[in-house]
Design a protein around this motif. Structure first.
Motif, PDB file in Angstrom:
ATOM      1  N   VAL A  98     -16.216  -5.076   6.406  1.00  0.00           N
ATOM      2  CA  VAL A  98     -16.804  -4.978   5.072  1.00  0.00           C
ATOM      3  C   VAL A  98     -18.248  -5.404   5.334  1.00  0.00           C
ATOM      4  N   THR A  99     -19.099  -4.439   5.573  1.00  0.00           N
ATOM      5  CA  THR A  99     -20.428  -4.619   6.143  1.00  0.00           C
ATOM      6  C   THR A  99     -21.156  -5.877   5.666  1.00  0.00           C
ATOM      7  N   GLY A 100     -21.404  -6.774   6.624  1.00  0.00           N
ATOM      8  CA  GLY A 100     -22.169  -7.985   6.362  1.00  0.00           C
ATOM      9  C   GLY A 100     -21.432  -9.068   5.602  1.00  0.00           C
ATOM     10  N   LYS A 101     -20.206  -8.791   5.163  1.00  0.00           N
ATOM     11  CA  LYS A 101     -19.482  -9.734   4.303  1.00  0.00           C
ATOM     12  C   LYS A 101     -18.195 -10.259   4.929  1.00  0.00           C
ATOM     13  N   GLY A 102     -17.467  -9.415   5.694  1.00  0.00           N
ATOM     14  CA  GLY A 102     -16.180  -9.824   6.235  1.00  0.00           C
ATOM     15  C   GLY A 102     -15.459  -8.652   6.869  1.00  0.00           C
ATOM     16  N   THR A 103     -14.130  -8.731   6.878  1.00  0.00           N
ATOM     17  CA  THR A 103     -13.315  -7.704   7.523  1.00  0.00           C
ATOM     18  C   THR A 103     -12.015  -7.514   6.752  1.00  0.00           C
ATOM     19  N   ALA A 104     -11.582  -6.258   6.641  1.00  0.00           N
ATOM     20  CA  ALA A 104     -10.256  -5.953   6.091  1.00  0.00           C
ATOM     21  C   ALA A 104      -9.335  -5.698   7.272  1.00  0.00           C
ATOM     22  N   TYR A 105      -8.164  -6.327   7.248  1.00  0.00           N
ATOM     23  CA  TYR A 105      -7.193  -6.217   8.338  1.00  0.00           C
ATOM     24  C   TYR A 105      -5.914  -5.556   7.852  1.00  0.00           C
ATOM     25  N   LEU A 106      -5.445  -4.562   8.612  1.00  0.00           N
ATOM     26  CA  LEU A 106      -4.145  -3.947   8.393  1.00  0.00           C
ATOM     27  C   LEU A 106      -3.218  -4.503   9.463  1.00  0.00           C
ATOM     28  N   THR A 107      -2.103  -5.080   9.040  1.00  0.00           N
ATOM     29  CA  THR A 107      -1.141  -5.626   9.987  1.00  0.00           C
ATOM     30  C   THR A 107       0.197  -4.928   9.787  1.00  0.00           C
ATOM     31  N   TYR A 108       1.095  -5.116  10.766  1.00  0.00           N
ATOM     32  CA  TYR A 108       2.413  -4.484  10.697  1.00  0.00           C
ATOM     33  C   TYR A 108       3.455  -5.407  11.311  1.00  0.00           C
ATOM     34  N   SER A 109       4.633  -5.426  10.710  1.00  0.00           N
ATOM     35  CA  SER A 109       5.773  -6.156  11.259  1.00  0.00           C
ATOM     36  C   SER A 109       6.851  -5.160  11.639  1.00  0.00           C
ATOM     37  N   ALA A 110       7.154  -5.071  12.931  1.00  0.00           N
ATOM     38  CA  ALA A 110       8.219  -4.173  13.396  1.00  0.00           C
ATOM     39  C   ALA A 110       9.572  -4.634  12.858  1.00  0.00           C
ATOM     40  N   LYS A 111       9.724  -5.917  12.645  1.00  0.00           N
ATOM     41  CA  LYS A 111      10.986  -6.470  12.152  1.00  0.00           C
ATOM     42  C   LYS A 111      11.275  -6.029  10.718  1.00  0.00           C
ATOM     43  N   THR A 112      10.246  -6.056   9.859  1.00  0.00           N
ATOM     44  CA  THR A 112      10.442  -5.708   8.447  1.00  0.00           C
ATOM     45  C   THR A 112      10.095  -4.253   8.143  1.00  0.00           C
ATOM     46  N   GLY A 113       9.316  -3.588   9.008  1.00  0.00           N
ATOM     47  CA  GLY A 113       8.866  -2.225   8.738  1.00  0.00           C
ATOM     48  C   GLY A 113       7.797  -2.173   7.656  1.00  0.00           C
ATOM     49  N   LYS A 114       7.155  -3.318   7.396  1.00  0.00           N
ATOM     50  CA  LYS A 114       6.125  -3.384   6.352  1.00  0.00           C
ATOM     51  C   LYS A 114       4.741  -3.522   6.957  1.00  0.00           C
ATOM     52  N   ASN A 115       3.765  -2.903   6.260  1.00  0.00           N
ATOM     53  CA  ASN A 115       2.356  -3.134   6.530  1.00  0.00           C
ATOM     54  C   ASN A 115       1.890  -4.221   5.572  1.00  0.00           C
ATOM     55  N   CYS A 116       0.821  -4.884   5.936  1.00  0.00           N
ATOM     56  CA  CYS A 116       0.200  -5.907   5.100  1.00  0.00           C
ATOM     57  C   CYS A 116      -1.303  -5.800   5.268  1.00  0.00           C
ATOM     58  N   VAL A 117      -2.047  -5.995   4.187  1.00  0.00           N
ATOM     59  CA  VAL A 117      -3.503  -5.985   4.243  1.00  0.00           C
ATOM     60  C   VAL A 117      -4.039  -7.287   3.662  1.00  0.00           C
ATOM     61  N   VAL A 118      -5.058  -7.815   4.320  1.00  0.00           N
ATOM     62  CA  VAL A 118      -5.787  -8.978   3.841  1.00  0.00           C
ATOM     63  C   VAL A 118      -7.265  -8.734   4.130  1.00  0.00           C
ATOM     64  N   THR A 119      -8.130  -9.106   3.193  1.00  0.00           N
ATOM     65  CA  THR A 119      -9.576  -8.976   3.360  1.00  0.00           C
ATOM     66  C   THR A 119     -10.147 -10.385   3.465  1.00  0.00           C
TER      67      THR A 119
END
Length: 149
Positions: free
Chosen positions: A52-73
């Motif tokens: 997020v230019t000059g401010k931070g980062t958005a992260y996409l994560t994944y859990s193989a155990k749950t089959g879910k994606n997660c996002v945090v900025t």
């Protein structure tokens, strides 16, 4: 966590080049990039990220155990509360967008979506700077299309 059927303007995404910004090596240099803070929980691994230019980062994560994606900025430098937003949606529109927004000191999210083998749209906003990624991580780390706002 709140849900919304659509995000304004998400249907119109343009291909954006990644801009490389030169930074000075003086005491006034920009703060270090935010690192993933583990907010999604145990078993989630970062599979994609976008600044997020000059401010931070958005992260996409994944859990193989749950089959879910997660996002945090995540902000580069925690501080006084500022407007932040993070979201995650299936690219095919088969379920609602999940998002979190508000005035936060360090990060927005986490938001979760069952997405094993599905393309996802995701991104974040810090103050007035936004980034969106569409059609990414379709089970084989497809990079998707990045749009900076």
């Amino acid at each position: 966590m709140k849900r919304s059927r659509a995000i304004a303007g998400s249907a119109v995404l343009a291909v954006a080049g990644l801009a490389t910004m030169a930074s000075a090596t003086t005491a006034s240099a920009a703060p270090a990039a935010a690192s993933y803070n583990g907010a999604c929980g145990s078993g989630y691994t970062v599979v994609n990220s976008v600044p997020v230019t000059g401010k931070g980062t958005a992260y996409l994560t994944y859990s193989a155990k749950t089959g879910k994606n997660c996002v945090v900025t995540v902000r580069n430098s925690p501080g006084k509360p500022v407007y932040m937003y993070t979201y995650l949606a299936p690219s095919d529109g088969t379920s609602d967008t999940v998002f979190d927004s508000g005035l936060y000191t360090s990060y927005a999210g986490p938001v979760y979506l069952p997405a094993k083998g599905r393309c996802v749209d995701w991104g974040g906003t810090i103050e007035s700077v936004s980034v969106s990624v569409s059609g990414s991580n379709c089970g084989r780390l497809a990079p998707g299309v990045v749009t900076h706002h």
